[in-house]
Design a protein around this motif. Structure first.
Motif, PDB file in Angstrom:
ATOM      1  N   LEU A 165       0.822  -1.214   0.000  1.00  0.00           N
ATOM      2  CA  LEU A 165       0.000   0.000   0.000  1.00  0.00           C
ATOM      3  C   LEU A 165       0.855   1.263   0.000  1.00  0.00           C
ATOM      4  O   LEU A 165       0.324   2.361   0.180  1.00  0.00           O
ATOM      5  N   VAL A 166       2.164   1.105  -0.215  1.00  0.00           N
ATOM      6  CA  VAL A 166       3.110   2.222  -0.079  1.00  0.00           C
ATOM      7  C   VAL A 166       4.117   2.207  -1.233  1.00  0.00           C
ATOM      8  O   VAL A 166       4.849   1.233  -1.395  1.00  0.00           O
ATOM      9  N   PRO A 167       4.181   3.286  -2.026  1.00  0.00           N
ATOM     10  CA  PRO A 167       5.077   3.307  -3.194  1.00  0.00           C
ATOM     11  C   PRO A 167       6.530   2.971  -2.909  1.00  0.00           C
ATOM     12  O   PRO A 167       7.127   2.143  -3.611  1.00  0.00           O
ATOM     13  N   SER A 168       7.139   3.600  -1.903  1.00  0.00           N
ATOM     14  CA  SER A 168       8.567   3.359  -1.672  1.00  0.00           C
ATOM     15  C   SER A 168       8.822   1.937  -1.198  1.00  0.00           C
ATOM     16  O   SER A 168       9.882   1.356  -1.463  1.00  0.00           O
ATOM     17  N   GLN A 169       7.844   1.342  -0.516  1.00  0.00           N
ATOM     18  CA  GLN A 169       8.011  -0.035  -0.069  1.00  0.00           C
ATOM     19  C   GLN A 169       7.716  -1.026  -1.193  1.00  0.00           C
ATOM     20  O   GLN A 169       8.262  -2.134  -1.206  1.00  0.00           O
ATOM     21  N   THR A 170       6.897  -0.638  -2.150  1.00  0.00           N
ATOM     22  CA  THR A 170       6.716  -1.456  -3.357  1.00  0.00           C
ATOM     23  C   THR A 170       8.042  -1.565  -4.096  1.00  0.00           C
ATOM     24  O   THR A 170       8.451  -2.665  -4.527  1.00  0.00           O
ATOM     25  N   GLU A 171       8.731  -0.433  -4.246  1.00  0.00           N
ATOM     26  CA  GLU A 171      10.036  -0.451  -4.914  1.00  0.00           C
ATOM     27  C   GLU A 171      11.027  -1.330  -4.149  1.00  0.00           C
ATOM     28  O   GLU A 171      11.844  -2.031  -4.759  1.00  0.00           O
ATOM     29  N   LEU A 172      10.945  -1.318  -2.839  1.00  0.00           N
ATOM     30  CA  LEU A 172      11.807  -2.168  -2.019  1.00  0.00           C
ATOM     31  C   LEU A 172      11.513  -3.644  -2.277  1.00  0.00           C
ATOM     32  O   LEU A 172      12.443  -4.460  -2.392  1.00  0.00           O
ATOM     33  N   LEU A 173      10.244  -4.009  -2.365  1.00  0.00           N
ATOM     34  CA  LEU A 173       9.882  -5.405  -2.636  1.00  0.00           C
ATOM     35  C   LEU A 173      10.470  -5.867  -3.963  1.00  0.00           C
ATOM     36  O   LEU A 173      10.944  -7.005  -4.087  1.00  0.00           O
ATOM     37  N   HIS A 174      10.461  -4.975  -4.948  1.00  0.00           N
ATOM     38  CA  HIS A 174      11.079  -5.314  -6.229  1.00  0.00           C
ATOM     39  C   HIS A 174      12.576  -5.511  -6.072  1.00  0.00           C
ATOM     40  O   HIS A 174      13.161  -6.475  -6.604  1.00  0.00           O
ATOM     41  N   TYR A 175      13.221  -4.607  -5.345  1.00  0.00           N
ATOM     42  CA  TYR A 175      14.668  -4.709  -5.137  1.00  0.00           C
ATOM     43  C   TYR A 175      15.021  -6.038  -4.470  1.00  0.00           C
ATOM     44  O   TYR A 175      16.058  -6.657  -4.805  1.00  0.00           O
ATOM     45  N   LEU A 176      14.179  -6.493  -3.561  1.00  0.00           N
ATOM     46  CA  LEU A 176      14.446  -7.737  -2.838  1.00  0.00           C
ATOM     47  C   LEU A 176      14.107  -8.977  -3.657  1.00  0.00           C
ATOM     48  O   LEU A 176      14.284 -10.101  -3.186  1.00  0.00           O
ATOM     49  N   GLY A 177      13.623  -8.786  -4.873  1.00  0.00           N
ATOM     50  CA  GLY A 177      13.368  -9.917  -5.762  1.00  0.00           C
ATOM     51  C   GLY A 177      12.021 -10.596  -5.579  1.00  0.00           C
ATOM     52  O   GLY A 177      11.856 -11.768  -5.919  1.00  0.00           O
ATOM     53  N   LEU A 178      11.031  -9.850  -5.062  1.00  0.00           N
ATOM     54  CA  LEU A 178       9.721 -10.438  -4.778  1.00  0.00           C
ATOM     55  C   LEU A 178       8.730 -10.167  -5.918  1.00  0.00           C
ATOM     56  O   LEU A 178       7.609  -9.695  -5.703  1.00  0.00           O
ATOM     57  N   GLU A 179       9.146 -10.492  -7.109  1.00  0.00           N
ATOM     58  CA  GLU A 179       8.352 -10.249  -8.321  1.00  0.00           C
ATOM     59  C   GLU A 179       7.052 -11.055  -8.302  1.00  0.00           C
ATOM     60  O   GLU A 179       5.968 -10.512  -8.486  1.00  0.00           O
ATOM     61  N   GLU A 180       7.157 -12.345  -8.090  1.00  0.00           N
ATOM     62  CA  GLU A 180       5.979 -13.210  -8.131  1.00  0.00           C
ATOM     63  C   GLU A 180       5.120 -13.058  -6.889  1.00  0.00           C
ATOM     64  O   GLU A 180       3.889 -13.155  -6.946  1.00  0.00           O
ATOM     65  N   GLU A 181       5.771 -12.804  -5.753  1.00  0.00           N
ATOM     66  CA  GLU A 181       5.038 -12.730  -4.491  1.00  0.00           C
ATOM     67  C   GLU A 181       4.187 -11.472  -4.368  1.00  0.00           C
ATOM     68  O   GLU A 181       3.162 -11.480  -3.681  1.00  0.00           O
ATOM     69  N   THR A 182       4.579 -10.380  -5.021  1.00  0.00           N
ATOM     70  CA  THR A 182       3.828  -9.126  -4.934  1.00  0.00           C
ATOM     71  C   THR A 182       2.709  -9.151  -5.974  1.00  0.00           C
ATOM     72  O   THR A 182       2.955  -9.093  -7.173  1.00  0.00           O
ATOM     73  N   ILE A 183       1.468  -9.205  -5.505  1.00  0.00           N
ATOM     74  CA  ILE A 183       0.352  -9.446  -6.424  1.00  0.00           C
ATOM     75  C   ILE A 183      -0.453  -8.200  -6.747  1.00  0.00           C
ATOM     76  O   ILE A 183      -1.229  -8.193  -7.712  1.00  0.00           O
ATOM     77  N   ALA A 184      -0.307  -7.110  -5.964  1.00  0.00           N
ATOM     78  CA  ALA A 184      -1.062  -5.887  -6.244  1.00  0.00           C
ATOM     79  C   ALA A 184      -0.398  -4.698  -5.558  1.00  0.00           C
ATOM     80  O   ALA A 184       0.274  -4.852  -4.525  1.00  0.00           O
ATOM     81  N   ILE A 185      -0.596  -3.515  -6.150  1.00  0.00           N
ATOM     82  CA  ILE A 185       0.053  -2.288  -5.676  1.00  0.00           C
ATOM     83  C   ILE A 185      -0.939  -1.121  -5.802  1.00  0.00           C
ATOM     84  O   ILE A 185      -2.031  -1.285  -6.351  1.00  0.00           O
ATOM     85  N   THR A 186      -0.549   0.062  -5.341  1.00  0.00           N
ATOM     86  CA  THR A 186      -1.417   1.236  -5.483  1.00  0.00           C
ATOM     87  C   THR A 186      -1.156   1.942  -6.815  1.00  0.00           C
ATOM     88  O   THR A 186      -0.168   1.679  -7.491  1.00  0.00           O
TER      89      THR A 186
END
Length: 265
Positions: free
Chosen positions: A19-40
């Motif tokens: 639910l947070v843009p900067s933390q979405t970018e962090l999830l990508h950096y950590l390699g959580l492409e498949e695990e992240t299913i939705a964003i704002t």
């Protein structure tokens, strides 16, 4: 439930909603492409996620029904960026991790916590170490120079600035600058006449710089032109708001940006 500790989650999440843009970018950096299913709709980084990931509304107007339909096994929220009532509603059905980031030390803790939650502990620790090295270099350079004072504007109509209890203020100080409104809290409203009066006290400048942020209000060159008429002799600059307010992996880029910014002052 709202998690009180990262270890409270007894499994590795595979259906994460950010639910947070900067933390979405962090999830990508950590390699959580498949695990992240939705964003704002404000999660614009990385660009390809913004194009392909389902969006669940804005940070302060979440589409709760859509989020529920995704059946997430972890929702990552933020105390300031999201609405408490909406987060609590989601926590009735799903595990929610709520971050609270007011300074760079908090940001380091947030990165490590999300690494622990998502099974990316080592990657998160390495990221924090890399950010610290870069910021240490900026801090060493900043302390050798006279610190200029800045008014940092985040909004127009009315004009709003940043108090000393904000992450942006902490970034200003870390970059070797002084927040003119450091003794105030959160986001005080100010007027240009107020700034003009401050600038004329005792015939001396009350501050050196005015920064116009690219977000949340998208200041442009026309805003510089408008303000310059009222604040002659003050340097007014457009600055990248993401570098001052995003507290995830973008912190890797912020030190170099701050160095270039000081060189242009």
């Amino acid at each position: 439930m709202i998690l009180s500790s990262p270890v409270q989650l007894s499994y590795l999440p595979t259906r994460i909603i950010s639910l947070v843009p900067s933390q979405t970018e962090l999830l990508h950096y950590l390699g959580l492409e498949e695990e992240t299913i939705a964003i704002t709709k404000f999660c614009v980084h990385p660009q390809h996620w913004f194009k392909i990931k389902p969006r669940i509304g804005g940070t302060k107007n979440l589409d709760l029904e859509k989020i529920i339909s995704f059946n997430p096994d972890l929702i990552i929220a933020n105390k300031e960026e999201n609405v408490k009532g909406q987060v609590e509603k989601l926590a009735e059905k799903f595990p929610v991790w709520v971050t609270d980031v007011n300074n760079i030390t908090d940001a380091y803790g947030m990165i490590n916590d999300i690494g622990l939650l998502t099974g990316k502990k080592n990657a998160a620790s390495e990221l924090v170490a890399a950010i610290k090295i870069k910021f240490d270099l900026v801090f060493q350079t900043a302390t050798t120079n006279k610190r200029k004072s800045a008014v940092y504007l985040i909004w127009k109509n009315p004009y709003m600035t940043i108090g000393g209890d904000t992450f942006i203020s902490n970034m200003l100080e870390t970059a070797g600058l002084k927040n003119v409104f450091i003794n105030q809290t959160r986001y005080p409203e100010i007027t240009i006449s107020q700034l003009s009066t401050m600038n004329l006290i005792s015939g001396q400048s009350g501050f050196d710089l005015v920064f116009l942020s690219s977000e949340p209000y998208p200041f442009k060159q026309k805003d510089i032109d408008e303000l310059q008429k009222e604040l002659p002799g003050i340097k007014i600059m457009l600055v990248d708001g993401e570098m001052f307010s995003w507290y995830g992996s973008r912190l890797l880029q912020a030190p170099d940006y701050f160095t270039r910014l000081r060189q242009n002052i």
